[in-house]
Scaffold this active site. Structure first.
Site, PDB file in Angstrom:
ATOM      1  N   HIS A  10       0.812   7.836  40.987  1.00  0.00           N
ATOM      2  CA  HIS A  10       1.445   7.376  42.129  1.00  0.00           C
ATOM      3  C   HIS A  10       2.398   6.323  41.995  1.00  0.00           C
ATOM      4  O   HIS A  10       2.054   5.366  41.109  1.00  0.00           O
ATOM      5  CB  HIS A  10       0.483   7.343  43.476  1.00  0.00           C
ATOM      6  CG  HIS A  10       0.250   8.619  43.978  1.00  0.00           C
ATOM      7  ND1 HIS A  10       0.468   8.787  45.238  1.00  0.00           N
ATOM      8  CD2 HIS A  10      -0.437   9.745  43.736  1.00  0.00           C
ATOM      9  CE1 HIS A  10       0.109   9.963  45.649  1.00  0.00           C
ATOM     10  NE2 HIS A  10      -0.293  10.486  44.646  1.00  0.00           N
ATOM     11  N   GLU A  62       5.702  14.921  44.797  1.00  0.00           N
ATOM     12  CA  GLU A  62       6.134  14.495  46.304  1.00  0.00           C
ATOM     13  C   GLU A  62       7.249  13.441  46.497  1.00  0.00           C
ATOM     14  O   GLU A  62       7.508  12.592  45.824  1.00  0.00           O
ATOM     15  CB  GLU A  62       4.769  14.063  46.889  1.00  0.00           C
ATOM     16  CG  GLU A  62       3.619  14.751  46.699  1.00  0.00           C
ATOM     17  CD  GLU A  62       3.064  14.525  45.398  1.00  0.00           C
ATOM     18  OE1 GLU A  62       3.109  13.605  44.886  1.00  0.00           O
ATOM     19  OE2 GLU A  62       1.917  15.580  45.344  1.00  0.00           O
TER      20      GLU A  62
END
Length: 328
Positions: free
Chosen positions: A48, A116
């Protein structure tokens, strides 16, 4: 690959999922050591740039942490998952994969997905539609596989250009690339190009689709849990630190900022957590049931991730009361 029992038949492998969104780099490495000591057999690590919500509070650079893991543990390691398409060019990702595979001496699998907006929007580029993201992912995986051969390549495709690139530090063996599939189209792509399949739950229908479309590699599932001696406190911890787990549909891939996830999760309540799939508290049977759901769905590997601060209590609990009682 799936390990085998003494009789030679395949058996399920249980791993630990270290969450880069929820812990700093030194804590992640220490958790890996504790996981190995507790009897877990492999590691997943998330990749992330941002956490889902600010309460999680971390996002260390995954490749630096993997380098430390290679010295701290003998467990196999896999990213779950890296998006190699927008934030980082696939030619650069290929170099990171090759180095990780060398450091881990053949114990590295590369997990990929279409990503994402939360992590990939940071360079200010357009966030593509799902079909385009999957098209980019397929092209990126092809580039990465070509570069991992150690040969010089040039590539001019729909989305990427690579010119006279060669990796000089490459592993002796091929790095398996597993593809996540959270819907039918992504699952079809995983079956076509992946060496294995990744899901974030006991998705029996999607796993069946993966197999029916020709996918033959190992299938891996992730399970979130919250061990705490007080069940009510565990429920509150999940609501505070991982409310994003309860968002429906495509929100997880489309919202671009942790504050948007915080806004979207304002309607998530303790009741949602209590009735949801995350086992909370000290009931070993509840944890075993949640993990066994993925086994019953047909998954070969199941990775467990603890939500909450008491990591030592969690690993002691799993070593003594959960792992010995899981199906093998």
């Amino acid at each position: 690959m799936t390990t085998a029992s003494p009789s030679g038949s395949p058996r399920v492998r249980y791993g630990y999922f270290i969450a880069s969104e929820d812990h700093g780099p030194r804590e992640l490495v220490e958790q890996a050591r504790m996981a190995e000591d507790a009897g877990f057999e492999a590691l997943w690590i998330s990749d992330h740039y941002h956490p889902w919500v600010d309460a999680q509070g971390h996002s260390p650079f995954v490749w630096s942490v993997i380098g430390a893991l290679s010295e701290a543990t003998r467990l196999p390691v896999q990213t779950a998952v890296t998006c190699p398409t927008v934030r980082t060019h696939p030619a650069v990702v290929a170099q990171a994969v090759a180095t990780a595979a060398v450091q881990l001496e053949g114990r590295f699998r590369f997990g990929v997905g279409s990503g994402e907006a939360l992590n990939e929007h940071i360079l200010g580029t357009h966030w593509p539609t799902t079909p385009v993201r999957l098209e980019m992912l397929e092209e990126a995986v092809g580039i990465i596989r070509d570069l991992l051969t150690g040969k010089q390549i040039s590539h001019r495709g729909t989305h990427y250009t690579v010119q006279n690139a060669r990796l000089y530090t490459v592993p002796d063996d091929t790095v398996p690339i597993d593809v996540s599939g959270f819907g039918p189209i992504a699952t079809d792509l995983a079956a076509r190009i992946g060496d294995g399949y990744i899901a974030m739950g006991p998705e029996a229908d999607l796993l069946s689709r993966y197999r029916e479309r020709g996918g033959t590699g190992p299938a891996s599932s992730g399970v979130k849990v919250c061990w705490d001696p007080d069940r009510d406190n565990a429920v509150r911890t999940v609501l505070r630190r991982w409310p994003n787990l309860f968002l429906p549909g495509e929100m997880a891939s489309l919202l671009p900022d942790p504050r948007h996830f915080e806004q979207a999760t304002q309607l998530v309540t303790e009741q949602h957590v209590e009735e949801g799939p995350v086992p909370c508290g000290p009931d070993a049977e509840a944890h075993i049931k949640a993990i066994t759901a993925s086994v019953d769905a047909g998954f070969d590997h199941v990775y467990v991730s603890q939500i909450g601060p008491d990591m030592r209590g969690f690993f002691d609990f799993y070593r003594d009361e959960v792992l010995p009682h899981l199906p093998r």
